[in-house]
Design an enzyme around this catalytic site. Structure first.
Site, PDB file in Angstrom:
ATOM      1  N   ASP A  35       0.815  -1.217   0.000  1.00 43.11           N
ATOM      2  CA  ASP A  35       0.000   0.000   0.000  1.00 43.11           C
ATOM      3  C   ASP A  35       0.847   1.265   0.000  1.00 43.11           C
ATOM      4  O   ASP A  35       0.323   2.377   0.080  1.00 43.11           O
ATOM      5  CB  ASP A  35      -0.949   0.010   1.205  1.00 43.11           C
ATOM      6  CG  ASP A  35      -0.226  -0.015   2.545  1.00 43.11           C
ATOM      7  OD1 ASP A  35       1.029  -0.032   2.542  1.00 43.11           O
ATOM      8  OD2 ASP A  35      -0.904  -0.013   3.585  1.00 43.11           O
ATOM      9  N   GLY A  36       2.171   1.110  -0.072  1.00 38.46           N
ATOM     10  CA  GLY A  36       3.059   2.262  -0.147  1.00 38.46           C
ATOM     11  C   GLY A  36       3.671   2.682   1.169  1.00 38.46           C
ATOM     12  O   GLY A  36       4.584   3.512   1.190  1.00 38.46           O
ATOM     13  N   GLU A  37       3.198   2.126   2.279  1.00 38.45           N
ATOM     14  CA  GLU A  37       3.755   2.497   3.577  1.00 38.45           C
ATOM     15  C   GLU A  37       5.169   1.944   3.738  1.00 38.45           C
ATOM     16  O   GLU A  37       5.497   0.870   3.228  1.00 38.45           O
ATOM     17  CB  GLU A  37       2.857   2.000   4.708  1.00 38.45           C
ATOM     18  CG  GLU A  37       1.523   2.722   4.767  1.00 38.45           C
ATOM     19  CD  GLU A  37       0.692   2.330   5.970  1.00 38.45           C
ATOM     20  OE1 GLU A  37       1.100   1.373   6.689  1.00 38.45           O
ATOM     21  OE2 GLU A  37      -0.355   2.952   6.207  1.00 38.45           O
ATOM     22  N   ARG A  91      14.727  25.537   5.326  1.00 36.42           N
ATOM     23  CA  ARG A  91      14.640  26.880   4.750  1.00 36.42           C
ATOM     24  C   ARG A  91      13.259  27.512   4.942  1.00 36.42           C
ATOM     25  O   ARG A  91      13.097  28.714   4.758  1.00 36.42           O
ATOM     26  CB  ARG A  91      15.007  26.835   3.261  1.00 36.42           C
ATOM     27  CG  ARG A  91      16.508  26.613   3.027  1.00 36.42           C
ATOM     28  CD  ARG A  91      16.840  26.484   1.560  1.00 36.42           C
ATOM     29  NE  ARG A  91      16.371  25.215   1.018  1.00 36.42           N
ATOM     30  CZ  ARG A  91      16.478  24.861  -0.254  1.00 36.42           C
ATOM     31  NH1 ARG A  91      17.012  25.690  -1.122  1.00 36.42           N
ATOM     32  NH2 ARG A  91      16.051  23.676  -0.667  1.00 36.42           N
ATOM     33  N   LYS A 186      23.883  41.870  -5.766  1.00 41.13           N
ATOM     34  CA  LYS A 186      22.785  41.912  -6.735  1.00 41.13           C
ATOM     35  C   LYS A 186      22.262  43.335  -6.836  1.00 41.13           C
ATOM     36  O   LYS A 186      21.858  43.922  -5.835  1.00 41.13           O
ATOM     37  CB  LYS A 186      21.656  40.967  -6.315  1.00 41.13           C
ATOM     38  CG  LYS A 186      22.054  39.502  -6.308  1.00 41.13           C
ATOM     39  CD  LYS A 186      20.888  38.619  -5.896  1.00 41.13           C
ATOM     40  CE  LYS A 186      21.291  37.155  -5.857  1.00 41.13           C
ATOM     41  NZ  LYS A 186      20.168  36.287  -5.443  1.00 41.13           N
ATOM     42  N   ARG A 188      19.425  45.522  -8.724  1.00 41.72           N
ATOM     43  CA  ARG A 188      18.202  45.422  -9.526  1.00 41.72           C
ATOM     44  C   ARG A 188      18.025  46.698 -10.348  1.00 41.72           C
ATOM     45  O   ARG A 188      17.915  47.797  -9.811  1.00 41.72           O
ATOM     46  CB  ARG A 188      16.988  45.189  -8.630  1.00 41.72           C
ATOM     47  CG  ARG A 188      15.683  45.025  -9.410  1.00 41.72           C
ATOM     48  CD  ARG A 188      14.555  44.516  -8.520  1.00 41.72           C
ATOM     49  NE  ARG A 188      14.814  43.189  -8.004  1.00 41.72           N
ATOM     50  CZ  ARG A 188      14.592  42.066  -8.686  1.00 41.72           C
ATOM     51  NH1 ARG A 188      14.117  42.145  -9.930  1.00 41.72           N
ATOM     52  NH2 ARG A 188      14.848  40.907  -8.150  1.00 41.72           N
ATOM     53  N   ASP A 212      28.945  27.838  -1.053  1.00 44.93           N
ATOM     54  CA  ASP A 212      27.564  28.021  -0.595  1.00 44.93           C
ATOM     55  C   ASP A 212      27.230  26.905   0.381  1.00 44.93           C
ATOM     56  O   ASP A 212      27.925  25.882   0.426  1.00 44.93           O
ATOM     57  CB  ASP A 212      26.597  28.007  -1.785  1.00 44.93           C
ATOM     58  CG  ASP A 212      25.341  28.833  -1.517  1.00 44.93           C
ATOM     59  OD1 ASP A 212      25.130  29.225  -0.352  1.00 44.93           O
ATOM     60  OD2 ASP A 212      24.594  29.088  -2.474  1.00 44.93           O
TER      61      ASP A 212
END
Length: 284
Positions: A35-37, A91, A186, A188, A212
């Protein structure tokens, strides 16, 4: 006695951590019912202390982690430590629109119910540690990113994606032992036009290492690398703690001119060139 218990997404890191700590690695079984569990179990676990290692890179990985916490408690573990090399949903650390959840808080609360201590690695915002009960400990593994870099970098520049992440670039530079640091700005110009450029340092003819914490889609990073190419940069390397690299991120970065991508094993990918196991072991 202590035993390492691994989630399915963190098997290599868990084995490395077991080696670092000189403790045993539990046999773990992962299964899925018709059943996907899911079922994650540690059938032979029989110790007083369990260190569960599992990056929650998906909803399934998160559920596995909860099941393994419960399994070792059921088997008699008196002390459970949960290591989140990569914390999914971190995040989403605030409600960005009315009626939205603080997802980092929701997952932290669920993980907290089955553990005595939580250790995570370079969360996007360290404040998410406060969502755990008790508060989680954040390990800084950024210095590990210096290890796979070439020893012959030419007058290197270590760049972070913005001013707020400059400490990440500084950590990698300090560990490498040579070079300048800078960050991208940055500007703009209109609703659709944004200029990305290094803030101060001249990169012409110099090797650049872009650092990063997480690389997800690679779009912003690719754009930044394109700017470096326009400025006659030397070689460009990209390093990150968490190489999420969703969809076609690797292709984007290589097409932009990145020579090599280096990540850690908080998320196990082909680019995972260095392990965070020593940093976690030091904390444990």
């Amino acid at each position: 006695m202590t035993t390492i218990v691994s989630g399915s997404a963190s098997q290599t890191l868990a084995a490395s951590l077991a080696d670092e700590l000189e403790v045993s690695l539990a046999a773990v079984e992962y299964d899925r019912f018709p059943d996907g569990e899911l079922l994650a179990a540690a059938p032979d676990f029989d110790d007083d202390r369990a260190i569960i290692v599992g990056s929650t890179v998906s909803s399934d990985a998160h559920l596995e982690l909860l099941q393994l916490q419960d399994a070792v408690r059921e088997a008699g573990a008196e002390d459970v430590v949960t290591v989140l090399p990569y914390m999914g949903y971190a995040r989403q650390d605030e409600a960005f629109e009315a009626g939205h959840p603080v997802s980092a808080r929701a997952v932290a609360r669920s993980i907290s119910t089955g553990t005595d201590r939580v250790v995570t690695v370079n969360p996007h915002e360290e404040a998410v540690c406060e969502f755990f009960e008790p508060t989680a400990t954040a390990v800084d593994a950024a210095g590990r990113l210096a290890d796979p870099l070439p020893a012959d970098l030419a007058d290197p520049v270590f760049l972070s994606p913005d001013a707020g992440a400059i400490e990440l670039a500084e950590t990698v530079r300090d560990t490498y032992g040579d070079g300048e640091t800078d960050y991208f700005e940055k500007t703009r110009h209109s609703g659709t036009e944004v200029e990305i450029s290094p803030s101060d340092v001249d990169v012409a003819g110099r090797d650049v290492v872009v650092t990063d914490d997480i690389i997800a889609t690679g779009s912003t990073m690719s754009e930044a690398v394109g700017v470096l190419r326009d400025r006659d940069v030397g070689r460009v390397f990209v390093t990150c703690v968490h190489p999420l690299l969703a969809r076609n991120a690797v292709t984007k970065l290589r097409r932009a001119g990145v020579e090599t991508i280096y990540g850690t094993d908080t998320i196990e990918r082909e680019v995972s060139a260095v392990s965070v196991a020593p940093a976690i072991a030091d904390e444990l």
